[in-house]
Design a protein around this motif. Structure first.
Motif, PDB file in Angstrom:
ATOM      1  N   CYS A  49       1.769  -6.151   2.277  1.00  0.00           N
ATOM      2  CA  CYS A  49       3.047  -6.861   2.415  1.00  0.00           C
ATOM      3  C   CYS A  49       2.910  -8.017   3.390  1.00  0.00           C
ATOM      4  O   CYS A  49       3.320  -9.153   3.119  1.00  0.00           O
ATOM      5  CB  CYS A  49       4.129  -5.907   2.927  1.00  0.00           C
ATOM      6  SG  CYS A  49       4.707  -4.744   1.675  1.00  0.00           S
ATOM      7  N   CYS A 107       7.275  -2.424   1.438  1.00  0.00           N
ATOM      8  CA  CYS A 107       7.761  -1.833   2.695  1.00  0.00           C
ATOM      9  C   CYS A 107       7.925  -2.877   3.794  1.00  0.00           C
ATOM     10  O   CYS A 107       8.756  -2.740   4.678  1.00  0.00           O
ATOM     11  CB  CYS A 107       6.801  -0.735   3.159  1.00  0.00           C
ATOM     12  SG  CYS A 107       5.169  -1.356   3.661  1.00  0.00           S
ATOM     13  N   CYS A 130       3.016  -2.779   5.723  1.00  0.00           N
ATOM     14  CA  CYS A 130       1.584  -2.589   5.489  1.00  0.00           C
ATOM     15  C   CYS A 130       0.857  -3.937   5.411  1.00  0.00           C
ATOM     16  O   CYS A 130       1.480  -4.982   5.283  1.00  0.00           O
ATOM     17  CB  CYS A 130       1.393  -1.810   4.189  1.00  0.00           C
ATOM     18  SG  CYS A 130       1.801  -2.768   2.736  1.00  0.00           S
ATOM     19  N   THR A 190       0.819  -1.216   0.000  1.00  0.00           N
ATOM     20  CA  THR A 190       0.000   0.000   0.000  1.00  0.00           C
ATOM     21  C   THR A 190       0.851   1.263   0.000  1.00  0.00           C
ATOM     22  O   THR A 190       0.464   2.287  -0.529  1.00  0.00           O
ATOM     23  CB  THR A 190      -0.900   0.031   1.260  1.00  0.00           C
ATOM     24  OG1 THR A 190      -1.297  -1.306   1.542  1.00  0.00           O
ATOM     25  CG2 THR A 190      -2.118   0.890   1.029  1.00  0.00           C
TER      26      THR A 190
HETATM   27 ZN   LIG Z   1       3.992  -2.582   2.081  1.00  0.00          ZN
END
Ligand SMILES: [Zn+2]
Length: 426
Positions: A108, A102, A105, A97
């Motif tokens: 992930c 990352c 989020c 997102t």
């Molecule tokens: Zn992420």
């Protein structure tokens, strides 16, 4: 949780390309949100960036194909280089997102944890992926992503697709649903591994065998393994990350490896060669049995419960009769998985053995490279003196020929016996 690409060891170029693509994919979604009819740029018939139409640069939401996103990818590389790790990380980056993977989020998290509703991992347990499985998969892949981003289908070991399954997949890749991304993993793009037509529709991400130092670093950082053990295991595993971790952690795996590396010493005659062949085959069978027996029992129990095996009601007996077919189907699947596990175990042993003769060869040639097996380096050195470069090479080739023969469906025992005789005679 660290960045989703953190476990992809020694693959900086591939990671950079995948990040660029994930960024481009996010841009497609943003363009879509602004309602400017987004579309992915399919790879050209030759599968190269150059072959894609130039006009796409000018279309809103479309992307420069050399850095952008496309809907079908093949991850290639030697076993243990991280093909499926790369595919899963890329899937997470596509669902991310906040950025390009990352690690923080929900997109992930759920993808890495295997619970994202829009990411399907196909992990074949038997020797091949059948057409039924593939058709069902393709059908579901065409649905609208529930998370509003992408439907991602990851096919591990795409080289094990049956021809019919490959054709079903090809159809989906040729006319891809607008929000579906296929990620295939295969040892190489050789026609034996992946059909030329599928390959021509995919962008290829080649992974290399990660250097031992990079593998050791991840064992220390991620798994908390002592640096000296990590270095030894990384070298002994010859760039295979998962195998290095097992060697560092599992005493049984170390014992099996030692038994394999004792083979060259034990080859003192014809009888000894046949004994060594039997020992190697039986060790592979035992290892495979240990790895699959628990899963087999759990699956059988689950199926029996689902079919009402413990039931006493009037329907129970009839249900059991209909269930016989399902149990038979399960047994067939388990048998196929056991065969695969045996082949994998035997192949690991052969790779270890090849490493030993490779050490002997490099020593005979006085090549300035580190040995694969530091703990049998003295023995390999003695071999190098006795056999010279030529004899060491012949033995190395005998091991590689055995691998090739088993891959080509020669009965393992026959292939291994022939190899042991060749190793003894030189
Ligand atoms: Zn992420």
């Amino acid at each position: 949780m660290p960045d989703v690409f953190a476990d992809l060891v020694g693959q900086d170029e591939a990671v950079a390309e995948l990040r660029r693509a994930a960024g481009a994919a996010a841009a497609v979604l943003r363009a879509g949100a602004a309602d400017r009819s987004p579309a992915l740029v399919p790879a050209g018939p030759a599968g190269t960036a150059e072959a894609a139409p130039e006009a796409c640069d000018t279309e809103p939401g479309a992307l420069d194909p050399s850095t952008g996103m496309t809907h079908a990818w093949i991850f290639t590389g030697p076993p243990g280089s991280g093909r499926s790790v790369a595919a899963r990380a890329f899937a997470a980056a596509l669902q991310c997102t906040y950025g390009t993977g990352c690690g923080e989020c929900p997109g992930c998290h759920t993808t890495m944890g295997g619970t994202n509703a829009d990411v399907r991992m196909v992990v074949p347990e038997g020797l091949s992926i059948g057409v039924g499985e593939m058709r069902a998969l393709v059908l579901r892949a065409a649905s609208t992503p529930s998370g509003g981003r992408w439907q991602v289908v990851v096919i591990e070991d795409a080289d094990r697709l049956t021809e019919a399954a490959g054709n079903a997949l090809l159809k989906a890749i040729e006319e891809p649903p607008p929000r579906t991304v296929f990620l295939l993993c295969a040892p190489s793009t050789h026609p034996d591994d992946i059909s030329v037509t599928i390959r021509s529709r995919c962008r290829v991400v080649p992974l290399r065998q990660p250097p031992a130092a990079a593998v050791a670093e991840v064992l220390v950082r991620r798994d908390g393994i002592a640096p000296d053990v990590a270095q030894w295991a990384a070298a002994a595993a010859q760039g295979h990350v998962g195998r290095a971790r097992r060697l560092a952690r599992d005493p049984e795996a170390r014992k099996r490896r030692e038994a394999v590396l004792a083979v060259p010493r034990r080859l003192t005659g014809v009888g000894a060669a046949f004994d060594a062949a039997s020992a190697l085959i039986e060790a592979a069978e035992a290892e495979a049995e240990a790895s699959v027996s628990e899963a087999d029992a759990t699956e059988r129990a689950a199926l029996e419960t689902a079919l009402g095996a413990g039931g006493t009601g009037r329907g129970a007996a009839g249900a059991m009769r209909g269930a016989a077919g399902q149990l038979k189907e399960l047994e067939k699947r388990q048998k196929s998985r056991a065969t695969r596990a045996q082949r994998d175990a035997l192949d690991r042993a052969l790779v270890d053995l090849a490493g030993f003769y490779r050490d002997a060869l490099t020593m005979a040639l006085r090549a300035p490279v580190d040995p694969v097996h530091t703990d049998t380096a003295a023995l390999a050195g003695a071999g190098a003196q006795k056999w010279d470069a030529e004899g060491s090479l012949r033995r190395l080739e005998a091991v590689l020929a055995c691998r090739a023969a088993i891959e080509a469906n020669v009965k393992p025992r026959i292939a291994v016996e022939a190899m042991m005789l060749a190793l003894w005679k030189g």
